[in-house]
Design a protein around this motif. Sequence first.
Motif, PDB file in Angstrom:
ATOM      1  N   ALA A 325       4.395  66.080  57.541  1.00  0.00           N
ATOM      2  CA  ALA A 325       3.050  66.737  57.817  1.00  0.00           C
ATOM      3  C   ALA A 325       2.235  66.229  59.096  1.00  0.00           C
ATOM      4  O   ALA A 325       2.307  65.090  59.260  1.00  0.00           O
ATOM      5  CB  ALA A 325       2.145  66.639  56.645  1.00  0.00           C
ATOM      6  N   ASN A 326       1.940  67.261  59.659  1.00  0.00           N
ATOM      7  CA  ASN A 326       0.968  66.912  61.029  1.00  0.00           C
ATOM      8  C   ASN A 326      -0.333  66.094  60.771  1.00  0.00           C
ATOM      9  O   ASN A 326      -0.661  66.132  59.455  1.00  0.00           O
ATOM     10  CB  ASN A 326       0.896  67.888  62.073  1.00  0.00           C
ATOM     11  N   HIS A 327      -0.901  65.523  61.900  1.00  0.00           N
ATOM     12  CA  HIS A 327      -1.787  64.654  61.632  1.00  0.00           C
ATOM     13  C   HIS A 327      -3.223  65.528  61.333  1.00  0.00           C
ATOM     14  O   HIS A 327      -3.879  64.967  60.204  1.00  0.00           O
ATOM     15  CB  HIS A 327      -2.365  64.198  63.111  1.00  0.00           C
ATOM     16  N   SER A 328      -3.435  66.789  61.553  1.00  0.00           N
ATOM     17  CA  SER A 328      -4.482  67.573  61.304  1.00  0.00           C
ATOM     18  C   SER A 328      -4.406  67.955  59.785  1.00  0.00           C
ATOM     19  O   SER A 328      -5.239  67.914  58.916  1.00  0.00           O
ATOM     20  CB  SER A 328      -4.494  68.801  62.032  1.00  0.00           C
ATOM     21  N   PHE A 417      -5.842  72.710  47.710  1.00  0.00           N
ATOM     22  CA  PHE A 417      -4.485  72.247  48.503  1.00  0.00           C
ATOM     23  C   PHE A 417      -4.149  73.822  49.000  1.00  0.00           C
ATOM     24  O   PHE A 417      -3.567  73.809  50.030  1.00  0.00           O
ATOM     25  CB  PHE A 417      -3.626  71.670  47.511  1.00  0.00           C
ATOM     26  N   GLU A 418      -4.125  74.700  48.135  1.00  0.00           N
ATOM     27  CA  GLU A 418      -3.676  75.912  48.735  1.00  0.00           C
ATOM     28  C   GLU A 418      -4.394  76.555  49.857  1.00  0.00           C
ATOM     29  O   GLU A 418      -4.031  77.282  50.817  1.00  0.00           O
ATOM     30  CB  GLU A 418      -3.669  77.172  47.544  1.00  0.00           C
ATOM     31  N   TYR A 424      -2.049  75.843  57.655  1.00  0.00           N
ATOM     32  CA  TYR A 424      -0.753  75.617  58.479  1.00  0.00           C
ATOM     33  C   TYR A 424       0.520  76.552  57.588  1.00  0.00           C
ATOM     34  O   TYR A 424       1.219  75.628  56.764  1.00  0.00           O
ATOM     35  CB  TYR A 424      -0.474  73.982  57.954  1.00  0.00           C
ATOM     36  N   PRO A 425       0.767  77.639  58.311  1.00  0.00           N
ATOM     37  CA  PRO A 425       1.613  78.450  57.600  1.00  0.00           C
ATOM     38  C   PRO A 425       3.299  77.494  57.802  1.00  0.00           C
ATOM     39  O   PRO A 425       4.148  77.695  56.752  1.00  0.00           O
ATOM     40  CB  PRO A 425       1.821  79.543  58.407  1.00  0.00           C
ATOM     41  N   LYS A 429       5.497  76.854  54.361  1.00  0.00           N
ATOM     42  CA  LYS A 429       6.799  77.336  54.046  1.00  0.00           C
ATOM     43  C   LYS A 429       7.811  76.149  53.502  1.00  0.00           C
ATOM     44  O   LYS A 429       8.716  76.381  52.624  1.00  0.00           O
ATOM     45  CB  LYS A 429       7.680  77.474  55.443  1.00  0.00           C
ATOM     46  N   GLU A 430       7.523  74.996  53.985  1.00  0.00           N
ATOM     47  CA  GLU A 430       8.219  73.641  53.530  1.00  0.00           C
ATOM     48  C   GLU A 430       7.826  73.194  52.057  1.00  0.00           C
ATOM     49  O   GLU A 430       8.875  73.026  51.273  1.00  0.00           O
ATOM     50  CB  GLU A 430       8.038  72.441  54.307  1.00  0.00           C
TER      51      GLU A 430
END
Length: 451
Positions: A325-328, A417-418, A424-425, A429-430
């Motif tokens: 996952a990215n930092h944001s 969480f959702e 972050y689409p 997906k992941e």
Amino acid sequence: MITKLDLRNFYIAPDAPWKLRWDGAVLAGAVLATVLAPLNLAFDFSDSVFFLLVDIGITLLFIADIIILFHTAYVDKRRLVTDKKCIRMRYLKGWFWLDLFAAVPFFLFAGPAYLTINRVARFARITRILKLISGARVIGRLKKTKINPNVMRLALMIFWLLLAAHIIATGMILVGGVPADLPDGMRYLQAFYWTVTTLATVGYGDITPDRNNPLQLLFTIITQFIGVGMYGFIIGNISTVIANIDIAKSQYREKMERINTFLKYRNIPHDLTKRINDYYDYLWESRRGYDESSVVDELPFSLKIQVSQELHRDIITKVPLFKGANHSFIRDIILNLRPVVYTPGDYIVRKGELGEEMYFISRGAVDVVSEDESVIYATLQEGAFFGEIALLLSSPRNATIKAREYCDLYSLDKRTFEKILEKYPDFAKEVAKMAEQRRKETEAAAKKKKS
């Protein structure tokens, strides 16, 4: 720290590490000068080479400090001012004149004791006490450190009391209040003893001023007046310091008194009362009674992010679900973690319940047990996590988990969480793939169990 190479714009950062150490050295020099000046006045160290070298060193230290302060930037309304003209004008209107008097090279006037200029220089050295006043800027920075401010206040009070007693003792020697035929060390000790008994209003009377000496009588009267005021000052300050030396603990005790009064009034059973007290004792031991979330929520957003990352980064990075996952995304997850505390024997999740949260263990340990609690399948320690299936699937819990001891956990609920995933689409997906894979694994396990 020199932040500019251009000499025309050269300035010194006030919070540079070497500058802080320098200020500490100057403050130590000021204390030494303040101690030596009255002693020199009482005993005359004009012929002492050691005193001369120390005096030269202190003078050079103070002169160098003036030069440095003319180039030291300052903070005004949270803004660093580096303009040379502003720095000079501020210093000239502030501490400069006190620093200048303290930096006068009195050693140049040293000579035989009978010379008037030598006696004047000895008296003039008392002005170096003013350097301690300008040293207040260093003391002010010390108060911003991790040292308890009440402990600092108590230490400063003791320092000023000892310094005042030292100056009064040398004054008593100067007016001839102790026999001159004694060694210098014994003369000072007797004078200091007299000072302490007078200031403390004990007054044993074994050392008294000469009743036929007006100077000694006047000096004693002034000292007694100082002692009366100082006695009240000491009592008032010490009681305040003791009361406030640990404000958090005082507030905790007051809170516990209110809680126990309520429990007693409502006739809460003893066992439950003990559990409630044990819970608050644990909060005090682990968090000093503070609610972590309320403290962090009061911070501005930028500081809130940084503090939350310091608290939770290690926990989050261990979860396979968030790898890649990215930092944001990680930042948003961290900001939405909520601290929860469980006491020994508490059920955190029960088998068969519909899962809505996952948990991260910050402190303590939990047991994964069978439905009838007869078997312990595993014990999860600090840094572990559980309940991640709740974030992927709306499925019942597949195990019961109990707190083995007092546990500090952080929870993340499914709805939050959702909402984060909506931002972050790509990562969503992941997560969907992980959920589908976990669903297939769950169905396969269920079929295997039936067969």
